[in-house]
Write a protein that holds these residues in place. Structure first.
Motif, PDB file in Angstrom:
ATOM      1  N   ALA A  49     -42.539 -10.595 -90.493  1.00 22.23           N
ATOM      2  CA  ALA A  49     -42.803  -9.715 -91.627  1.00 22.23           C
ATOM      3  C   ALA A  49     -41.682  -8.695 -91.797  1.00 22.23           C
ATOM      4  CB  ALA A  49     -44.132  -8.984 -91.436  1.00 22.23           C
ATOM      5  N   THR A  50     -41.579  -8.165 -92.997  1.00 22.68           N
ATOM      6  CA  THR A  50     -40.676  -7.046 -93.273  1.00 22.68           C
ATOM      7  C   THR A  50     -41.442  -5.757 -93.001  1.00 22.68           C
ATOM      8  OG1 THR A  50     -39.383  -8.245 -94.928  1.00 22.68           O
ATOM      9  CG2 THR A  50     -39.396  -5.837 -95.076  1.00 22.68           C
ATOM     10  N   VAL A  51     -40.812  -4.857 -92.276  1.00 21.63           N
ATOM     11  CA  VAL A  51     -41.462  -3.586 -91.939  1.00 21.63           C
ATOM     12  C   VAL A  51     -40.896  -2.495 -92.844  1.00 21.63           C
ATOM     13  CG1 VAL A  51     -41.893  -1.873 -90.138  1.00 21.63           C
ATOM     14  CG2 VAL A  51     -41.804  -4.317 -89.552  1.00 21.63           C
ATOM     15  N   ILE A  52     -41.789  -1.829 -93.551  1.00 21.87           N
ATOM     16  CA  ILE A  52     -41.387  -0.756 -94.471  1.00 21.87           C
ATOM     17  C   ILE A  52     -41.949   0.555 -93.957  1.00 21.87           C
ATOM     18  CG2 ILE A  52     -41.494   0.116 -96.835  1.00 21.87           C
ATOM     19  CD1 ILE A  52     -42.045  -2.766 -97.738  1.00 21.87           C
ATOM     20  N   GLU A  53     -41.080   1.539 -93.740  1.00 15.48           N
ATOM     21  CA  GLU A  53     -41.513   2.873 -93.333  1.00 15.48           C
ATOM     22  C   GLU A  53     -41.324   3.825 -94.501  1.00 15.48           C
ATOM     23  OE1 GLU A  53     -40.120   6.477 -90.403  1.00 15.48           O
ATOM     24  OE2 GLU A  53     -40.110   4.440 -89.562  1.00 15.48           O
ATOM     25  N   VAL A  54     -42.391   4.519 -94.853  1.00 16.43           N
ATOM     26  CA  VAL A  54     -42.378   5.424 -96.001  1.00 16.43           C
ATOM     27  C   VAL A  54     -42.632   6.847 -95.518  1.00 16.43           C
ATOM     28  CG1 VAL A  54     -43.428   5.966 -98.222  1.00 16.43           C
ATOM     29  CG2 VAL A  54     -43.278   3.577 -97.463  1.00 16.43           C
TER      30      VAL A  54
ATOM     31  N   SER B 297     -30.687  -7.420-103.055  1.00 17.33           N
ATOM     32  CA  SER B 297     -31.061  -6.888-104.374  1.00 17.33           C
ATOM     33  C   SER B 297     -32.556  -6.578-104.428  1.00 17.33           C
ATOM     34  CB  SER B 297     -30.693  -7.892-105.475  1.00 17.33           C
ATOM     35  OG  SER B 297     -31.364  -9.124-105.267  1.00 17.33           O
ATOM     36  N   LYS B 298     -33.360  -7.453-103.793  1.00 15.48           N
ATOM     37  CA  LYS B 298     -34.802  -7.207-103.773  1.00 15.48           C
ATOM     38  C   LYS B 298     -35.133  -5.981-102.922  1.00 15.48           C
ATOM     39  CE  LYS B 298     -37.397 -11.337-104.906  1.00 15.48           C
ATOM     40  NZ  LYS B 298     -38.485 -12.244-104.467  1.00 15.48           N
ATOM     41  N   ILE B 299     -34.422  -5.834-101.809  1.00 17.41           N
ATOM     42  CA  ILE B 299     -34.660  -4.669-100.954  1.00 17.41           C
ATOM     43  C   ILE B 299     -34.330  -3.391-101.708  1.00 17.41           C
ATOM     44  CG2 ILE B 299     -33.821  -3.456 -98.904  1.00 17.41           C
ATOM     45  CD1 ILE B 299     -33.563  -6.175 -97.532  1.00 17.41           C
ATOM     46  N   ALA B 300     -33.220  -3.392-102.460  1.00 17.34           N
ATOM     47  CA  ALA B 300     -32.839  -2.216-103.241  1.00 17.34           C
ATOM     48  C   ALA B 300     -33.893  -1.906-104.298  1.00 17.34           C
ATOM     49  CB  ALA B 300     -31.475  -2.442-103.893  1.00 17.34           C
ATOM     50  N   ALA B 301     -34.394  -2.947-104.961  1.00 17.94           N
ATOM     51  CA  ALA B 301     -35.422  -2.743-105.985  1.00 17.94           C
ATOM     52  C   ALA B 301     -36.723  -2.257-105.354  1.00 17.94           C
ATOM     53  CB  ALA B 301     -35.658  -4.051-106.738  1.00 17.94           C
ATOM     54  N   LEU B 302     -37.035  -2.804-104.174  1.00 20.99           N
ATOM     55  CA  LEU B 302     -38.247  -2.384-103.462  1.00 20.99           C
ATOM     56  C   LEU B 302     -38.183  -0.898-103.104  1.00 20.99           C
ATOM     57  CD1 LEU B 302     -40.878  -2.845-101.879  1.00 20.99           C
ATOM     58  CD2 LEU B 302     -39.487  -3.701 -99.979  1.00 20.99           C
ATOM     59  N   LYS B 303     -37.053  -0.479-102.577  1.00 19.92           N
ATOM     60  CA  LYS B 303     -36.899   0.934-102.215  1.00 19.92           C
ATOM     61  C   LYS B 303     -37.075   1.829-103.443  1.00 19.92           C
ATOM     62  CE  LYS B 303     -33.832   0.586 -98.196  1.00 19.92           C
ATOM     63  NZ  LYS B 303     -32.496   0.925 -97.657  1.00 19.92           N
TER      64      LYS B 303
ATOM     65  N   VAL C 207     -37.498   5.799 -97.770  1.00 15.42           N
ATOM     66  CA  VAL C 207     -38.054   4.464 -97.611  1.00 15.42           C
ATOM     67  C   VAL C 207     -37.072   3.656 -96.767  1.00 15.42           C
ATOM     68  CG1 VAL C 207     -38.832   2.364 -98.763  1.00 15.42           C
ATOM     69  CG2 VAL C 207     -39.218   4.593 -99.839  1.00 15.42           C
ATOM     70  N   LEU C 208     -37.538   3.171 -95.624  1.00 15.41           N
ATOM     71  CA  LEU C 208     -36.711   2.364 -94.732  1.00 15.41           C
ATOM     72  C   LEU C 208     -37.261   0.946 -94.711  1.00 15.41           C
ATOM     73  CD1 LEU C 208     -36.469   4.864 -91.725  1.00 15.41           C
ATOM     74  CD2 LEU C 208     -34.834   4.560 -93.590  1.00 15.41           C
TER      75      LEU C 208
ATOM     76  N   THR D 182     -49.880  11.212 -90.005  1.00 19.42           N
ATOM     77  CA  THR D 182     -49.649  12.452 -90.734  1.00 19.42           C
ATOM     78  C   THR D 182     -49.234  13.525 -89.740  1.00 19.42           C
ATOM     79  OG1 THR D 182     -51.321  11.853 -92.360  1.00 19.42           O
ATOM     80  CG2 THR D 182     -50.613  14.142 -92.320  1.00 19.42           C
ATOM     81  N   TYR D 183     -48.110  14.157 -89.998  1.00 20.10           N
ATOM     82  CA  TYR D 183     -47.613  15.235 -89.153  1.00 20.10           C
ATOM     83  C   TYR D 183     -47.580  16.507 -89.991  1.00 20.10           C
ATOM     84  CZ  TYR D 183     -46.147  11.211 -86.414  1.00 20.10           C
ATOM     85  OH  TYR D 183     -46.144  10.032 -85.704  1.00 20.10           O
ATOM     86  N   GLY D 184     -48.728  17.198 -90.029  1.00 19.78           N
ATOM     87  CA  GLY D 184     -48.806  18.382 -90.879  1.00 19.78           C
ATOM     88  C   GLY D 184     -48.704  17.976 -92.338  1.00 19.78           C
ATOM     89  N   GLU D 185     -47.665  18.436 -92.996  1.00 19.67           N
ATOM     90  CA  GLU D 185     -47.458  18.121 -94.413  1.00 19.67           C
ATOM     91  C   GLU D 185     -46.720  16.805 -94.627  1.00 19.67           C
ATOM     92  OE1 GLU D 185     -43.793  19.755 -92.858  1.00 19.67           O
ATOM     93  OE2 GLU D 185     -45.887  20.367 -92.676  1.00 19.67           O
ATOM     94  N   ARG D 186     -46.258  16.170 -93.554  1.00 20.84           N
ATOM     95  CA  ARG D 186     -45.426  14.962 -93.648  1.00 20.84           C
ATOM     96  C   ARG D 186     -46.269  13.705 -93.423  1.00 20.84           C
ATOM     97  NH1 ARG D 186     -40.019  14.064 -92.979  1.00 20.84           N
ATOM     98  NH2 ARG D 186     -39.721  16.228 -92.367  1.00 20.84           N
ATOM     99  N   ALA D 187     -46.232  12.794 -94.381  1.00 22.03           N
ATOM    100  CA  ALA D 187     -46.878  11.493 -94.228  1.00 22.03           C
ATOM    101  C   ALA D 187     -45.825  10.485 -93.793  1.00 22.03           C
ATOM    102  CB  ALA D 187     -47.514  11.061 -95.537  1.00 22.03           C
ATOM    103  N   VAL D 188     -46.149   9.706 -92.777  1.00 22.70           N
ATOM    104  CA  VAL D 188     -45.254   8.651 -92.295  1.00 22.70           C
ATOM    105  C   VAL D 188     -46.094   7.385 -92.193  1.00 22.70           C
ATOM    106  CG1 VAL D 188     -43.691   7.895 -90.474  1.00 22.70           C
ATOM    107  CG2 VAL D 188     -43.902  10.329 -90.982  1.00 22.70           C
TER     108      VAL D 188
END
Length: 927
Positions: free
Chosen positions: A841-846, A899-905, A831-832, A876-882
């Motif tokens: 906005a905050t951008v979250i990459e999963v 602290s919120k970012i750490a909890a979010l991750k 999780v980035l 989706t890259y094969g078995e990998r979801a991004v």
């Protein structure tokens, strides 16, 4: 086969075996009981079954204890069956149906005839009867067959006279091939000798050309059926290109033509040299070993090296992880190198056979035409380029490259003898040759061949010259990537990408890639692009970021190729950044001005933008036949035009509101049938980002939906339409906004079999959500079938009205579903959180292993954390979801507290963990 079975009596002791059977026969005879009675037959069958099971167990023990090779295991399997069948035949004609010894001959055919029986292979037998057969023979044959079947053996059988066998062989190529390898097991040997003579005289002589033609045609059809490449994700060991059947086909052809019984015979006939013979045997033994492991793992005749066994095979065959390369990737690389050797042998042997069995014309016109133009040291023989003498590469090793350049220049095949000589002289390509300016100029000529580089590069690679001249490329030859996204090995992917680049340049892909076809005309240096495509994946499998390492390799290699300082710098930059355009297009909100601004800051110039676009298209298209689609093309085009606009003086982001005003004016023109009050009301519902996210035509359509819903107090409006030019289905939803709305929709879509690829989320000023989702089916195409559309709409409506609970339904669905093929892969969850990619906005990459409900689980976690999703970009890259999400907190602000970012991750990491009921994957991937 020159092998001998060690301690064969531990596999089966025929003497002891026969004694046990005779005891049963004698006891039955003493009691006057017929051996055919079920009770006695059951005792006889048990002796045979025990003998078979014990023998197989001993063969497997030896193999898995590494006391026996794959070749020895196949031979032992044939030996075990030989002994069982001999015993069965002797017992049958002695005790069950009394017949003379010469009543029949038992003949092994096909693979059994070659004495190659894999652990779960079928066996083929022919019962050869004299012309005037004993009437009891057929009954005895039937009794023996039923015994074999009841033992659990898969038996292909035929009962024929010599005349019948030969007649059928002449009319059926499959039967002819099977009988070509006939081997006497027991019974009437004279009958078998007569059969061999008749088969030779009537079924082989005069049929050579037809047999060769039929077998090669059969091979080509098989390749088409299995996927015409040696480098597929899950190769078929037996029937795939470069597999066992290809080796067998070569041997069948040679045996039919020369009547040899082993590889040594082909050397004596001049079909193979000793080096070829060693490669043939080495390839065959490797494939045999893998096949034995496959059969033992599956417990059935499985011939596919599928994902779920690749890791086990690597472990069984003692491959270990190395830096940057996993054990399974090393095993598969070995497999592909063997498949490549089989391809080389196929090409050489077929060319030799053609050369030896084709009548040559009296005059060799090609030789006459090319004599004055072809470089010294080479000549044309029968329309194929070859060498004038054996020292041509010794005298000048650069000729090892010149051979291929000359062949491409004059559109000639290369003579097999010349290719053999190339392989014998590969070691002459040393550092001096690698740095030679003439050699590098020849290589660059081949790479940038205006007539098409693919054939020349493929030949260069298959001969081994490519990897010797460019050792960095040699490291990625047959290098696979253990995932479900990349279809080809790195070397084949690279050469395919170069071919796609050439087709774009020639305008051959204008329909699929109109933008690339147009901008490639404006490039300052075409060779920069060709070299960049060649080197973009050159550092795969070394550990670390292959783009960074590859850029370093490019900096060293480009001056060697003769590129100037600007060209070298540009190639290195392209290799370093070759993934950036895909990442931005697929993972970022292209309506966010900062996305374009950041991308332009990296690219810096229109020339680099053009180069990067074309490299990206060629790279993506060459990953596999199903990877490229119109949706990806539309995103790349949108990014390109936005970046180009900003680079060439387009409106800066500070004037975004002015641009939105122009869109509003266009929209007002399209709503000229509305009252001023309704227009003003609708315009007040959206912000600048909303009006800049859609074309005016789409906004006018939205306006009608929103106003109608407002006036009629409609709580839910849902529509779908297939957008064919970008191969997606658009789903538009207008409903009351509430926390968890995105997650509910995502869950419903997952349950209906739809995959979300993009989403734009809008909350209007009246508290209503106007959300647009773009979805595809499992094959990455638009969902168009009426029944599938109805299922999709019904599921979404049920979720939004509370009649369907996605969490519960998905949990039940996971229990019912068969295990996913992606379960064999371990994709490290990640999780980035990025607060620099967007101003608002905050951008979250999963990242995580793809599974049903993945998007629902993640969006539900974001909702539970109190975040609002404003846009989503799903890949989706094969078995990998991004999956990438643009989010804000309940106050419309970024998440910027550490602290919120750490909890979010932590929250999202828990959501993307292995779903209940799904096994934890075991195989780690290399990046």
């Amino acid at each position: 086969m020159l092998l001998k079975i060690k301690n064969p009596r531990a596999v089966i002791n025929r003497k002891t075996f026969m004694l046990a059977l005779c005891e049963i026969a004698n006891a039955a005879s003493g009691e006057g009981i017929d051996l055919k009675k079920p009770k006695v037959r059951g005792k006889i069958l048990k002796v045979f079954k025990d003998g078979l099971e014990n023998g197989r167990a001993e063969i497997q023990r030896r193999f898995e204890a590494k006391e026996a090779s794959g070749a020895a295991t196949l031979l032992a399997g044939a030996y075990l069956l030989d002994q069982l069948i001999r015993t069965l035949h002797e017992f049958t004609i002695t005790h069950v149906y009394v017949l003379p010894d010469d009543a029949m001959g038992l003949i092994a055919t096909g693979g059994y005839g070659r004495a190659e029986i894999s652990p779960q292979s079928d066996l083929d037998i022919m019962f050869l009867l004299p012309k005037k057969a004993n009437p009891t023979s057929s009954t005895a044959v039937e009794w023996m067959l039923y015994m074999l079947w009841d033992m659990g053996l898969k038996v292909g059988h035929a009962t024929r006279s010599i005349e019948e066998a030969v007649k059928m062989a002449k009319s059926d190529i499959t039967i002819s091939t099977s009988l070509l390898e006939a081997r006497w097991i027991c019974g009437n040997h004279d009958l078998f000798t007569d059969f061999e003579a008749r088969f030779e005289r009537d079924a082989i002589k005069g049929q050579e050309a037809e047999f060769v033609r039929a077998k090669l045609e059969e091979r080509d059809l098989r390749h088409d059926r299995m996927g015409d490449s040696r480098y597929v994700l899950e190769p078929n060991l037996k029937d795939g290109k470069g597999g066992l059947r290809d080796l067998q086909t070569l041997f069948w052809i040679a045996k039919f033509l020369y009547r040899v019984n082993d590889i040594a015979g082909l050397v004596d006939k001049g079909v193979l040299d000793k080096s070829d013979a060693r490669r043939f045997i080495k390839a065959q033994r490797f494939l045999w070993t893998v096949r034995c492991h496959l059969h033992y793992l599956a417990g059935r005749p499985d011939e596919t090296i599928s994902f779920n066994v690749q890791n086990d095979l690597a472990q069984r065959m003692d491959y270990t992880d190395r830096e940057g390369v996993s054990a399974v990737e090393r095993f598969m690389k070995h497999y592909f190198l063997v498949a490549k050797d089989v391809g080389d042998l196929t090409r050489v042997i077929c060319a030799v056979l053609e050369d030896q069995h084709t009548k040559k014309p009296m005059l060799s016109f090609p030789s006459f035409n090319f004599r004055r133009r072809i470089s010294a040291g080479f000549k044309v023989d029968g329309g194929r380029l070859t060498v004038e003498h054996e020292d041509v590469f010794k005298d000048d090793p650069v000729n090892l490259l010149r051979l291929f350049v000359e062949a491409e220049k004059y559109d000639l095949d290369i003579h097999p003898e010349a290719l053999r000589l190339v392989q014998k002289n590969l070691k002459r390509i040393n550092k001096r040759v690698q740095k030679d300016p003439v050699a590098n100029a020849l290589f660059l000529e081949l790479l940038t061949n205006i007539k098409g580089p693919m054939r020349g590069l493929m030949r260069l690679n298959e001969s081994g010259v490519f990897g010797r001249f460019l050792p960095d490329f040699g490291r990625v030859v047959a290098q696979m990537q253990y995932d479900m996204y990349h279809v080809y090995t790195v070397d084949e992917h690279t050469i395919r990408a170069i071919d796609i680049l050439w087709k774009i340049e020639q305008g051959l892909l204008a329909k699929d890639h109109p933008l690339s076809t147009e901008v490639i005309k404006d490039l300052q240096s075409r060779r920069v692009l060709y070299v960049a495509v060649l080197l973009h994946d050159i550092a795969k499998g070394r550990g670390g970021d292959h783009s960074v390492v590859g850029a370093e390799v490019a900096t060293e290699l480009c001056p060697r190729f003769g590129l100037n300082e600007w060209e070298t710098e540009t190639v290195a930059w392209l290799v370093l950044r070759h993934l950036d355009m895909n990442r931005t297009a697929y993972k970022r909100d292209l309506d966010d001005p900062k996305t374009i601004k950041d991308f332009v800051a990296q690219v810096q110039s229109p020339e680099r933008l053009r180069l990067l676009l074309i490299l990206t298209v060629a790279d993506t298209r060459a990953v596999g036949p199903t990877v490229w689609n119109n949706w990806k093309a539309s995103l790349l085009r949108e990014l390109y035009y936005s970046a180009q606009e900003l680079m060439t003086g387009g409106l800066p982001t500070q004037r975004r509101e002015a641009r939105a005003d122009r869109v509003r004016k266009k929209l007002i023109d399209k709503l000229d049938h509305w009252s001023d009050a309704d227009v003003d009301w609708y315009l007040a519902q959206g912000h600048a980002n909303y009006f800049l996210s859609y074309p005016a035509e789409e906004l006018a359509h939205h306006a009608e939906i929103v106003l109608n819903a407002h006036n009629s107090d409609t709580k839910l409006y849902l529509e779908t339409r297939a957008v064919e030019n970008i191969d997606v289905t658009e789903v538009l939803i207008h409903t009351l906004d509430h926390p968890g709305l995105f997650a509910s929709i995502a869950g419903a879509m997952s349950l209906s079999g739809a995959n979300v690829v993009d989403a734009k989320i809008t909350t209007l000023g009246n508290g209503m959500a106007l959300d647009t989702f773009w979805v595809q089916d499992g094959e990455e195409h638009a969902i168009a079938a009426p029944e599938k559309i109805k299922r999709l709409k019904d599921r979404i409506e049920a979720a939004l009205t509370g009649r369907l609970r996605p969490a519960r339904e998905l949990a039940e669905e996971r229990i019912r579903r068969l295990p996913s093929r992606t379960n064999v892969f371990e994709v490290a969850p990640r999780v980035l959180v990025n607060n620099e990619a967007s101003q608002s906005a905050t951008v979250i990459e999963v990242n995580g292993r793809n599974r049903q409900g993945f998007l629902y689980d993640v969006t539900r976690a974001l909702t539970d954390f109190g975040l609002q999703i404003t846009s989503a970009h799903i890949s989706t890259y094969g078995e990998r979801a991004v999956d990438v999400f643009y989010v804000r907190d309940v106050f419309g602000l970024k998440v910027d507290s550490p602290s919120k970012i750490a909890a979010l991750k932590k929250t999202v990491m828990q959501a993307i963990g292995t779903a209940k009921g799904e096994p934890i994957a075991k195989v780690k991937q290399t990046q």
